[in-house]
Design a protein around this motif. Sequence first.
Motif, mmCIF file in Angstrom:
data_model
loop_
_atom_site.group_PDB
_atom_site.id
_atom_site.type_symbol
_atom_site.label_atom_id
_atom_site.label_comp_id
_atom_site.label_asym_id
_atom_site.label_seq_id
_atom_site.Cartn_x
_atom_site.Cartn_y
_atom_site.Cartn_z
ATOM 1 N N ASP A 94 0.834 -1.219 0.000
ATOM 2 C CA ASP A 94 0.000 0.000 0.000
ATOM 3 C C ASP A 94 0.868 1.268 0.000
ATOM 4 O O ASP A 94 0.489 2.290 -0.571
ATOM 5 N N ASP A 100 0.064 4.258 -2.608
ATOM 6 C CA ASP A 100 -0.138 5.510 -1.846
ATOM 7 C C ASP A 100 1.123 6.370 -1.721
ATOM 8 O O ASP A 100 1.041 7.516 -1.285
ATOM 9 N N ARG A 105 5.464 4.307 7.999
ATOM 10 C CA ARG A 105 4.497 3.270 8.363
ATOM 11 C C ARG A 105 4.834 2.794 9.772
ATOM 12 O O ARG A 105 5.988 2.550 10.073
HETATM 13 C C1 IPE Z 1 -4.868 0.534 3.651
HETATM 14 O O1 IPE Z 1 -5.740 1.549 3.481
HETATM 15 C C2 IPE Z 1 -5.652 -0.712 3.398
HETATM 16 C C3 IPE Z 1 -4.824 -1.828 3.027
HETATM 17 C C4 IPE Z 1 -3.535 -1.853 3.065
HETATM 18 C C5 IPE Z 1 -5.525 -3.004 2.564
HETATM 19 P P1 IPE Z 1 -5.204 3.060 3.566
HETATM 20 O O2 IPE Z 1 -4.245 3.341 2.481
HETATM 21 O O3 IPE Z 1 -6.426 3.889 3.627
HETATM 22 O O4 IPE Z 1 -4.532 3.036 4.989
HETATM 23 P P2 IPE Z 1 -3.268 3.831 5.532
HETATM 24 O O5 IPE Z 1 -3.769 5.197 5.833
HETATM 25 O O6 IPE Z 1 -2.227 3.802 4.474
HETATM 26 O O7 IPE Z 1 -2.878 3.072 6.763
#
Ligand code: IPE
Length: 300
Positions: A94, A100, A105
């Motif tokens: 993620d 993202d 993290r």
């Molecule tokens: C993460 O969701 C969900 C998964 C990894 C399946 P988000 O992207 O909304 O969560 P954060 O804010 O990075 O923790």
Amino acid sequence: MYLVKTYNELEASLKEVAALVEDAMDTLLPDENINRIGEQELVKAIRYSSFAKGKRLRPFLTVTSAALFGVSKQTAAQVAAAIEFVHTFSLIHDDLPALDDDDKRRGVPSLHKKFDEATAILAGDAMLAFAFEVLVHPTTHPDSKVRCDLVSALAEAVGTKGMVGGQMIDMLSEKHELSKEEVARMQRMKTGSLFSVSCEAGAILGKAPIQLRTALRAYAHDIGLAFQITDDLLDYESTPNSGRENKSKEKGTYVKLIGVEKARMAARMLSEQAITHLTPFDKKAAPLRELALYLVDRKK
Ligand code: IPE
Ligand code: IPE
Ligand code: MG
Ligand code: MG
């Protein structure tokens, strides 16, 4: 007088389960001093992400659900460890630049920042495979039907209809406006699925009747969505120094669609709805009821 609810007992149980599952993860994973090129780098990376400070909520769901059916904490901890590996893998991927693009993290640099992107991709892949290796191992449960059911439930929760499918919709939501129903579906998939399988695993280990297994799934499905809405609220309200990233501001979230107050109300309603699914368990489900309230009350 306004009374603030405290969660001392729940927080103590969360800590206890976290210690137990971290022990199980440590025992299951190879030693990082393993002297083989490739394996050594992967194990170092896997251990770095696995032992960074996570809340270990999914392990708590597995251990607590299993206890409803008389399954020991030790037995449940090994299955909880497998699910936590999958969850950690999902976080590693993620955070990658293609998703993202988050640098932090669990309070430390994300894996691709600490190591590099290739290592983060490969360590995540290895963790997903390792989780299934753990589940099929006879030490997880003597009954092969139980092990097979665990594998099947986890595979379904991770795949295109589960976490990964939800992540795909999340990515698409950067370019396509989603409706409230679509956001709910995405969040139930990307977050709710792993919550659900965490509870379901407890029921599988306890060879629970199907209606109780379904009740637990329904509970987890609702707290999963409530949890994700709260997570987006916390992201939305974060300040540059709070240590939380703000990526969700640009994406399909309840907060973006219906505003802070309504999103907060939706999370509370879901938490109450989750609790109604626990009726068949009576007093024994008290920790799960507490958790449903705690998840929407949390400040981090
Ligand atoms: C993460 O969701 C969900 C998964 C990894 C399946 P988000 O992207 O909304 O969560 P954060 O804010 O990075 O923790
Ligand atoms: C973060 O999950 C990703 C989401 C699904 C929102 P957690 O908040 O449970 O992450 P850790 O395990 O405590 O780091
Ligand atoms: Mg994301
Ligand atoms: Mg993210």
